[in-house]
Design a protein around this motif. Structure first.
Motif: not given
Ligand code: F6R
Length: 357
Positions: A241-244, A332-341, A343-349
């Motif tokens: 949900e956060i890193s796609y 790990i999910s948080y940092y994966a999303a961050l590294h992949r630029d 939007d951590v708090d508001k993922p698309r869709n």
């Protein structure tokens, strides 16, 4: 307010030790014993079967909650995805009790089931973070999570709070049935809070695990056996949900029944190995995927670790490991999303509460 934190999600991950201590305090009586409203305990004891209804992360908490209630209070439990309940309605027992798990208390799919079972004349408990929410008002009883507002779309502290409230409910029910205490739960939850704190202090480690395993991958697999399997489901949901990144959680033993076909050179496989009885089994699964080129990340628990494991969580009671083993997966999910630029708090869709069926 997120204060000095770059994202609500990170703040909410960090709040988990505090939330644990708050829950212990809120559910303790003046003698320091854990208690739950007598009416709720009576409803638990009158039931011949409990039906847990929930969606998403709350459903994953329900899967673990089933283990708590069955192992500690010895009442049979079924866990159902709320949006499926109407179509795949299980055969109900003679005296069912429904437990709705919902952080927001507003999830339309879950509410639809609540309306339906109330019409059928059954009792319902809502476990929620929001006092006065729709599902709280419409159920017979409410148990609060006391996790404080959860703002990030990805649920973190509500999940561990749900597990804590479920295990308290299970143990208090067990005690009311005259069963020997399974453990000193206040003490065990205190140990959990401390272990969470240790993990929150190791963020750099998780950032580097995320960088190594997840920066350039298309997909990822989470495997576990027993209770670890359910934590893997939650880890996969968090990651997608956060890193796609396409992520799948499944039972280690199921690999050979199909999914192993997807493993190729470099596929990240995150194994959760915190349970003694399945430790060798899950390590066998890791060997199988490594032989096919997978990049393994093993999260084990102190006392059960093997040389070369990627990360070892502090030792906690074996039944309660999901409260702790999920933190590495959240981080790990948080940092994966961050590294992949992303939007951590508001993922698309996605929206924080899903108020349509
Ligand atoms: C995942 C997530 C969702 C919710 C689900 C149920 O991080 O937040 O999967 O868990 O929409 O929401 P509640 O618990 O509010 O009923």
């Amino acid at each position: 307010e997120k204060g000095t934190y770059p994202h609500y999600m990170l703040k909410e991950i960090d709040e988990q030790p505090l939330v644990m201590r708050k829950i212990i305090q809120k559910y303790q009586n003046d003698n320091g014993e854990l208690t739950i409203d007598q009416e709720i305990i009576t409803a638990m004891n009158e039931a011949d079967r409990i039906y847990i209804i929930a969606a998403g992360t709350s459903y994953h908490a329900g899967l673990v909650g089933k283990q708590f209630i069955e192992k500690l209070a010895k009442i049979p439990v079924e866990v159902h995805i709320s949006s499926e309940f109407g179509y795949n309605m299980p055969m109900l027992s003679e005296k069912p009790l429904f437990i709705f798990i919902t952080q927001s208390g507003e999830t339309a799919d879950s509410r639809a089931v609540l309306v339906q079972v109330k019409e059928m004349g059954y009792k319902a408990i809502t476990i929620t973070n929001v006092q006065g929410s729709t599902l709280s008002r419409e159920a017979d009883y409410t148990l609060l999570l006391h996790a404080g507002p959860e703002i990030a779309v990805a649920s973190t502290k509500a999940y561990t709070a749900q597990l804590a409230v479920l295990v308290i409910l299970a143990e208090v029910t067990a005690k009311s049935r005259g069963m020997e205490p399974n453990f000193n739960l206040v003490r065990e939850l205190g140990i959990i809070a401390n272990a969470m704190e240790v993990l929150c202090d190791e963020k750099e480690e998780f950032e580097s695990i995320a960088r190594e395993f997840l920066t350039v991958t298309r997909n990822a697999f989470f495997i576990g056996r027993g209770i670890d399997f359910y934590v893997g489901l939650e880890g996969a949901l968090k990651l997608k949900e956060i890193s796609y990144i396409q992520a799948e959680g499944f039972a280690g033993g199921e690999l050979k029944h199909g999914t192993i076909a997807l493993i190729e050179e470099g596929t990240p496989v995150i194994a959760i190995a915190t349970q003694e009885i399945v430790n060798l089994g899950i390590r066998g699964n890791v060997k199988e995927v490594v032989a096919r080129g997978a990049n393994p990340c093993i999260i084990s628990m102190k006392g059960l670790e093997f040389e070369g494991d990627t990360f070892i969580i502090p030792e906690v009671h074996e039944l309660l490991t999901p409260l702790v083993s999920v933190l590495p997966l959240q981080l790990i999910s948080y940092y994966a999303a961050l590294h992949r630029d992303c939007d951590v708090d508001k993922p698309r869709n996605l929206a924080k509460s899903v108020t349509v069926e």
